[in-house]
Design a protein around this motif. Structure first.
Motif, PDB file in Angstrom:
ATOM      1  N   ALA A   4       0.841  -1.196   0.000  1.00 27.49           N
ATOM      2  CA  ALA A   4       0.000   0.000   0.000  1.00 27.49           C
ATOM      3  C   ALA A   4       0.876   1.246   0.000  1.00 27.49           C
ATOM      4  CB  ALA A   4      -0.924  -0.011   1.219  1.00 27.49           C
ATOM      5  N   SER A   5       0.445   2.253  -0.691  1.00 27.91           N
ATOM      6  CA  SER A   5       1.211   3.486  -0.810  1.00 27.91           C
ATOM      7  C   SER A   5       1.316   4.209   0.520  1.00 27.91           C
ATOM      8  CB  SER A   5       0.529   4.396  -1.835  1.00 27.91           C
ATOM      9  OG  SER A   5       1.110   5.669  -1.831  1.00 27.91           O
ATOM     10  N   THR A   6       2.428   4.926   0.684  1.00 26.07           N
ATOM     11  CA  THR A   6       2.599   5.740   1.891  1.00 26.07           C
ATOM     12  C   THR A   6       2.040   7.145   1.685  1.00 26.07           C
ATOM     13  OG1 THR A   6       4.803   6.428   1.170  1.00 26.07           O
ATOM     14  CG2 THR A   6       4.668   4.479   2.601  1.00 26.07           C
ATOM     15  N   GLY A   7       1.216   7.310   0.660  1.00 23.43           N
ATOM     16  CA  GLY A   7       0.614   8.609   0.413  1.00 23.43           C
ATOM     17  C   GLY A   7       1.563   9.582  -0.265  1.00 23.43           C
ATOM     18  N   GLY A   8       2.610   9.081  -0.907  1.00 25.23           N
ATOM     19  CA  GLY A   8       3.539   9.932  -1.629  1.00 25.23           C
ATOM     20  C   GLY A   8       4.602  10.582  -0.775  1.00 25.23           C
ATOM     21  N   GLU A   9       4.548  10.424   0.538  1.00 27.97           N
ATOM     22  CA  GLU A   9       5.552  11.041   1.392  1.00 27.97           C
ATOM     23  C   GLU A   9       6.830  10.207   1.398  1.00 27.97           C
ATOM     24  OE1 GLU A   9       4.204   9.643   5.769  1.00 27.97           O
ATOM     25  OE2 GLU A   9       2.702  10.733   4.608  1.00 27.97           O
ATOM     26  N   GLU A  10       7.947  10.873   1.595  1.00 30.52           N
ATOM     27  CA  GLU A  10       9.244  10.198   1.646  1.00 30.52           C
ATOM     28  C   GLU A  10       9.331   9.368   2.925  1.00 30.52           C
ATOM     29  OE1 GLU A  10      13.036   9.131   0.397  1.00 30.52           O
ATOM     30  OE2 GLU A  10      11.523  10.237  -0.724  1.00 30.52           O
ATOM     31  N   PRO A  11       9.718   8.062   2.806  1.00 32.82           N
ATOM     32  CA  PRO A  11       9.828   7.256   4.018  1.00 32.82           C
ATOM     33  C   PRO A  11      10.954   7.757   4.918  1.00 32.82           C
ATOM     34  CG  PRO A  11      10.690   6.075   2.120  1.00 32.82           C
ATOM     35  CD  PRO A  11      10.090   7.347   1.604  1.00 32.82           C
ATOM     36  N   HIS A 133      -2.932 -19.260  -0.269  1.00 39.14           N
ATOM     37  CA  HIS A 133      -3.411 -18.317   0.747  1.00 39.14           C
ATOM     38  C   HIS A 133      -4.394 -17.327   0.124  1.00 39.14           C
ATOM     39  CE1 HIS A 133      -0.101 -19.514   3.526  1.00 39.14           C
ATOM     40  NE2 HIS A 133       0.560 -19.696   2.392  1.00 39.14           N
ATOM     41  N   ASP A 134      -5.554 -17.191   0.760  1.00 35.63           N
ATOM     42  CA  ASP A 134      -6.543 -16.212   0.314  1.00 35.63           C
ATOM     43  C   ASP A 134      -7.155 -15.517   1.522  1.00 35.63           C
ATOM     44  OD1 ASP A 134      -8.419 -18.004   1.396  1.00 35.63           O
ATOM     45  OD2 ASP A 134      -9.387 -18.436  -0.522  1.00 35.63           O
ATOM     46  N   ASP A 135      -8.171 -14.698   1.301  1.00 38.73           N
ATOM     47  CA  ASP A 135      -8.807 -13.946   2.389  1.00 38.73           C
ATOM     48  C   ASP A 135     -10.079 -14.606   2.903  1.00 38.73           C
ATOM     49  OD1 ASP A 135      -6.922 -11.865   2.556  1.00 38.73           O
ATOM     50  OD2 ASP A 135      -7.786 -10.902   0.792  1.00 38.73           O
ATOM     51  N   SER A 136     -10.277 -15.885   2.648  1.00 39.73           N
ATOM     52  CA  SER A 136     -11.454 -16.597   3.141  1.00 39.73           C
ATOM     53  C   SER A 136     -11.336 -16.796   4.654  1.00 39.73           C
ATOM     54  CB  SER A 136     -11.585 -17.958   2.438  1.00 39.73           C
ATOM     55  OG  SER A 136     -10.518 -18.808   2.842  1.00 39.73           O
ATOM     56  N   GLU A 137     -12.369 -17.369   5.258  1.00 40.93           N
ATOM     57  CA  GLU A 137     -12.365 -17.598   6.703  1.00 40.93           C
ATOM     58  C   GLU A 137     -11.212 -18.508   7.133  1.00 40.93           C
ATOM     59  OE1 GLU A 137     -15.249 -19.594  10.070  1.00 40.93           O
ATOM     60  OE2 GLU A 137     -16.183 -18.550   8.381  1.00 40.93           O
ATOM     61  N   THR A 138     -10.910 -19.529   6.332  1.00 46.90           N
ATOM     62  CA  THR A 138      -9.806 -20.442   6.660  1.00 46.90           C
ATOM     63  C   THR A 138      -8.458 -19.916   6.179  1.00 46.90           C
ATOM     64  OG1 THR A 138     -10.018 -21.696   4.601  1.00 46.90           O
ATOM     65  CG2 THR A 138     -11.329 -22.446   6.521  1.00 46.90           C
ATOM     66  N   GLN A 139      -8.482 -18.925   5.322  1.00 46.45           N
ATOM     67  CA  GLN A 139      -7.299 -18.315   4.706  1.00 46.45           C
ATOM     68  C   GLN A 139      -6.554 -19.272   3.790  1.00 46.45           C
ATOM     69  OE1 GLN A 139      -4.953 -16.327   7.709  1.00 46.45           O
ATOM     70  NE2 GLN A 139      -6.632 -14.969   8.239  1.00 46.45           N
ATOM     71  N   VAL A 140      -7.202 -20.366   3.412  1.00 47.93           N
ATOM     72  CA  VAL A 140      -6.615 -21.345   2.502  1.00 47.93           C
ATOM     73  C   VAL A 140      -7.661 -21.740   1.471  1.00 47.93           C
ATOM     74  CG1 VAL A 140      -5.622 -23.661   2.298  1.00 47.93           C
ATOM     75  CG2 VAL A 140      -5.076 -22.238   4.286  1.00 47.93           C
ATOM     76  N   ALA A 141      -7.289 -21.662   0.200  1.00 50.70           N
ATOM     77  CA  ALA A 141      -8.185 -22.050  -0.881  1.00 50.70           C
ATOM     78  C   ALA A 141      -7.836 -23.458  -1.359  1.00 50.70           C
ATOM     79  CB  ALA A 141      -8.071 -21.063  -2.045  1.00 50.70           C
ATOM     80  N   ARG A 142      -8.855 -24.298  -1.516  1.00 50.63           N
ATOM     81  CA  ARG A 142      -8.621 -25.645  -2.053  1.00 50.63           C
ATOM     82  C   ARG A 142      -8.268 -25.572  -3.532  1.00 50.63           C
ATOM     83  NH1 ARG A 142     -10.586 -29.884   1.327  1.00 50.63           N
ATOM     84  NH2 ARG A 142     -11.851 -29.069   3.026  1.00 50.63           N
ATOM     85  N   MET A 144      -7.342 -22.883  -6.972  1.00 52.84           N
ATOM     86  CA  MET A 144      -6.851 -21.551  -7.342  1.00 52.84           C
ATOM     87  C   MET A 144      -8.022 -20.677  -7.781  1.00 52.84           C
ATOM     88  SD  MET A 144      -3.651 -21.179  -6.825  1.00 52.84           S
ATOM     89  CE  MET A 144      -3.353 -19.725  -7.818  1.00 52.84           C
ATOM     90  N   HIS A 145      -7.985 -19.396  -7.405  1.00 55.75           N
ATOM     91  CA  HIS A 145      -8.979 -18.415  -7.839  1.00 55.75           C
ATOM     92  C   HIS A 145      -8.312 -17.036  -7.778  1.00 55.75           C
ATOM     93  CE1 HIS A 145      -9.823 -16.930  -3.724  1.00 55.75           C
ATOM     94  NE2 HIS A 145      -9.713 -18.196  -3.352  1.00 55.75           N
ATOM     95  N   PRO A 146      -8.912 -15.997  -8.347  1.00 52.19           N
ATOM     96  CA  PRO A 146      -8.274 -14.670  -8.393  1.00 52.19           C
ATOM     97  C   PRO A 146      -7.956 -14.064  -7.029  1.00 52.19           C
ATOM     98  CG  PRO A 146     -10.098 -14.768  -9.956  1.00 52.19           C
ATOM     99  CD  PRO A 146     -10.154 -16.029  -9.135  1.00 52.19           C
ATOM    100  N   GLY A 147      -8.592 -14.529  -5.951  1.00 55.89           N
ATOM    101  CA  GLY A 147      -8.326 -13.991  -4.620  1.00 55.89           C
ATOM    102  C   GLY A 147      -7.104 -14.597  -3.936  1.00 55.89           C
ATOM    103  N   VAL A 148      -6.501 -15.626  -4.529  1.00 54.98           N
ATOM    104  CA  VAL A 148      -5.283 -16.208  -3.954  1.00 54.98           C
ATOM    105  C   VAL A 148      -4.158 -15.207  -4.194  1.00 54.98           C
ATOM    106  CG1 VAL A 148      -3.600 -18.082  -4.080  1.00 54.98           C
ATOM    107  CG2 VAL A 148      -6.046 -18.587  -4.257  1.00 54.98           C
ATOM    108  N   THR A 173      -3.333  -3.690  -2.643  1.00 57.32           N
ATOM    109  CA  THR A 173      -4.025  -2.407  -2.759  1.00 57.32           C
ATOM    110  C   THR A 173      -4.280  -1.885  -1.349  1.00 57.32           C
ATOM    111  OG1 THR A 173      -6.253  -3.354  -2.643  1.00 57.32           O
ATOM    112  CG2 THR A 173      -5.199  -3.283  -4.835  1.00 57.32           C
ATOM    113  N   PRO A 174      -4.718  -0.647  -1.199  1.00 62.23           N
ATOM    114  CA  PRO A 174      -5.039  -0.134   0.137  1.00 62.23           C
ATOM    115  C   PRO A 174      -6.073  -0.991   0.879  1.00 62.23           C
ATOM    116  CG  PRO A 174      -4.870   1.682  -1.388  1.00 62.23           C
ATOM    117  CD  PRO A 174      -4.784   0.415  -2.220  1.00 62.23           C
ATOM    118  N   GLU A 175      -6.950  -1.691   0.148  1.00 64.29           N
ATOM    119  CA  GLU A 175      -7.958  -2.551   0.781  1.00 64.29           C
ATOM    120  C   GLU A 175      -7.330  -3.752   1.488  1.00 64.29           C
ATOM    121  OE1 GLU A 175      -8.379  -1.396  -2.511  1.00 64.29           O
ATOM    122  OE2 GLU A 175      -9.643   0.218  -1.704  1.00 64.29           O
ATOM    123  N   ASP A 176      -6.085  -4.069   1.157  1.00 73.58           N
ATOM    124  CA  ASP A 176      -5.403  -5.189   1.808  1.00 73.58           C
ATOM    125  C   ASP A 176      -4.902  -4.841   3.205  1.00 73.58           C
ATOM    126  OD1 ASP A 176      -5.395  -7.487  -0.047  1.00 73.58           O
ATOM    127  OD2 ASP A 176      -4.436  -6.046  -1.402  1.00 73.58           O
TER     128      ASP A 176
END
Length: 193
Positions: A4-11, A133-142, A144-148, A173-176
């Motif tokens: 995720a972006s730091t908002g353009g500020e210098e780290p 690894h995905d964002d499901s409840e178990t965090q593991v997908a049996r 492959m799908h776009p969320g992995v 993305t920032p949503e992550d």
């Protein structure tokens, strides 16, 4: 892979990756045989520490990063379940104590991921199943799908250090970044110190 972006500020610091991660081994020759011979990492620097204190060896981990090992003649025995996981995720206890190194994950190319697993198995390394690894409840997908977002598998070195081969599959993305950090007050174990 981008975060995720730091908002353009210098780290505050321009961190470019890891210079090295340092671990402790019980047998430097066995460690060289595993990381150099089995994993194919080039040994790039060796040191005998002053006063007979031990050794410090460095392996090239790619992209300017190094994995280093200390060997101390008087280091305590391993403490699985405290200083390191007991085993790999999915096969038993893999929680380790605060301040411990839980595992080292090496970034590998997605197109070579399954072949690398087969190569390790052919070299006699016990490897865990592939985890999608995905964002499901178990965090593991049996399947492959776009969320992995990352695929990985775990294995251990001769001293039981938990290792992982992982490959990122998408940009973040920032949503992550959506979880409130927990505090010491949220812990179930007794807090000491």
């Amino acid at each position: 892979m981008s975060a995720a972006s730091t908002g353009g500020e210098e780290p505050a610091f321009r961190i470019r990756g890891f210079n090295h991660v340092a671990l402790v081994c019980s047998d430097m020759k066995r460690t060289v045989d595993f990381y150099g011979g089995v994993l194919g990492m080039k040994l790039i620097k060796t040191l005998d520490l002053p006063g007979g204190m031990g050794q410090h060896f460095f392996f090239d981990a790619g992209n300017g990063n190094s994995l280093a090992f200390f060997w101390f003649p008087n280091s305590p025995d391993a403490a699985p379940g405290v200083a390191a996981p007991v085993t790999v995720p999915g096969f038993g206890e893999w929680i380790s104590a605060i301040g411990s190194l839980n595992h080292v994950a090496f970034d590998v190319p997605p197109d070579m991921f399954e072949e690398y697993r087969a190569r390790l198995k052919a070299k006699g390394v016990k490897v865990a199943p592939i985890v999608n690894h995905d964002d499901s409840e178990t965090q593991v997908a049996r399947e492959m799908h776009p969320g992995v977002y990352v695929r990985s598998f775990y294995f251990q070195d001769p001293d039981g250090i938990l290792l992982e081969f992982a490959c990122w599959l998408r940009d973040f993305t920032p949503e992550d970044v959506a979880h409130e950090p927990r505090t010491a007050a949220d812990r179930h174990a007794p807090v000491t110190g």
